[in-house]
Design an enzyme around this catalytic site. Sequence first.
Site, PDB file in Angstrom:
ATOM      1  CD1 TRP A   1      12.372  -5.462  91.981  1.00 42.14           C
ATOM      2  CD2 TRP A   1      12.913  -5.326  94.209  1.00 42.14           C
ATOM      3  NE1 TRP A   1      11.295  -5.891  92.901  1.00 42.14           N
ATOM      4  CE2 TRP A   1      11.815  -5.662  94.404  1.00 42.14           C
ATOM      5  CE3 TRP A   1      13.518  -5.037  95.654  1.00 42.14           C
ATOM      6  CZ2 TRP A   1      11.127  -5.840  95.384  1.00 42.14           C
ATOM      7  CZ3 TRP A   1      12.718  -5.327  96.760  1.00 42.14           C
ATOM      8  CH2 TRP A   1      11.418  -5.663  96.456  1.00 42.14           C
TER       9      TRP A   1
ATOM     10  CE  LYS B   1       5.996   1.049  89.995  1.00 46.23           C
ATOM     11  NZ  LYS B   1       7.675   1.282  90.072  1.00 46.23           N
TER      12      LYS B   1
ATOM     13  CB  THR C   1       7.007   4.570  92.205  1.00 44.53           C
ATOM     14  OG1 THR C   1       7.166   3.112  92.472  1.00 44.53           O
ATOM     15  CG2 THR C   1       7.719   4.871  90.920  1.00 44.53           C
TER      16      THR C   1
ATOM     17  CB  SER D   1      11.058   6.691  92.774  1.00 49.16           C
ATOM     18  OG  SER D   1      10.637   6.441  91.517  1.00 49.16           O
TER      19      SER D   1
END
Length: 336
Positions: free
Chosen positions: A12, A195, A252, A258
Amino acid sequence: MTKIAVLGAGSWGTALANTMAKNEQDVTIWSHKAEQAKEIALKKTNARYLPGASLDSNLKATDDMALAVQGADIVLLVVPTKAIRQVAKQLGTILEEKRQQVVLAHAAKGLEQKTHLRISQMIEAEIPAEFVTGLAVISGPSHAEDVVKGDLTAISIGSTDDAAARLLQAALANEHFRPYTNSDLVGSELGGALKNIIAIGSGMLIGKGYGANAQAALLTRGLVEIREVGKALGAEGETFLGLAGIGDLIVTGMSPNSRNYRAGVALASGKPLAQVEEEMGMVIEGVNTIKAVVDFEEEFDLDLPITRTLYQVIYEGKTIDQGINDLMTRPLKAED
């Protein structure tokens, strides 16, 4: 042109740094591994975290944090939650020595173990406020693998400082990557952290052979639990209906990209948690975050049946099948 230092060269961090470099910003990414920094700088690849991806020729890299931060307008931390304090402390020392002020941002998604602090709270504890002109968080539905390929992506930048949020927004925006801003830093951080828990459960369902009905039910009811925790901790309920909430939860909780979803699938196959973590080779943030949320349930007298059941499955030996049955046969109630 804005000068930006990205601290953390995982998937990321690299994708965000690459996006800003493509936008002709002056971007340097820092890695604590000299070989990785050298690979990014010379080969314009990051084979371990983004295999097959070609990085922008403008992207610079170094294993010297002070060099990366020198003259930066924005410093973006993109390291696992467990590394935030260490990196922030090192950064704080550098900023203090240079008497340098920066806009600070992060794109980590988790809560600190034991203290249950959010990422921004950890950063504020380690970096003197006099060197921070604004603090922001990048959140929302975004897989690094898709971003680096130029897939269409929209994210949210949460900050109580509008000028800081807009500076970061301008550095990131292009025809493939659309950042929005919001003023709810707390909600943006919590949406990104919580999440991950529900995504593990979603992976478990798919791993057990259930279909879209079950997955949609879990994500929807999971969002209710995320919102309840968020409101108890001072977030705005509306935030969870946006990119930092439902948007991040969808991507996600439904994508094989994910790691939390993949962890759930692997756990459903019967693999023990330790083996799943070892094979994944990357941090599964939801596994640690779930401990904090179970504590929040008791502290704030919340009703979080999905989170509590997932905790029982992961840490107390309850089978996934029994957990599913317990959830489906609870006393009937009205929808929240």
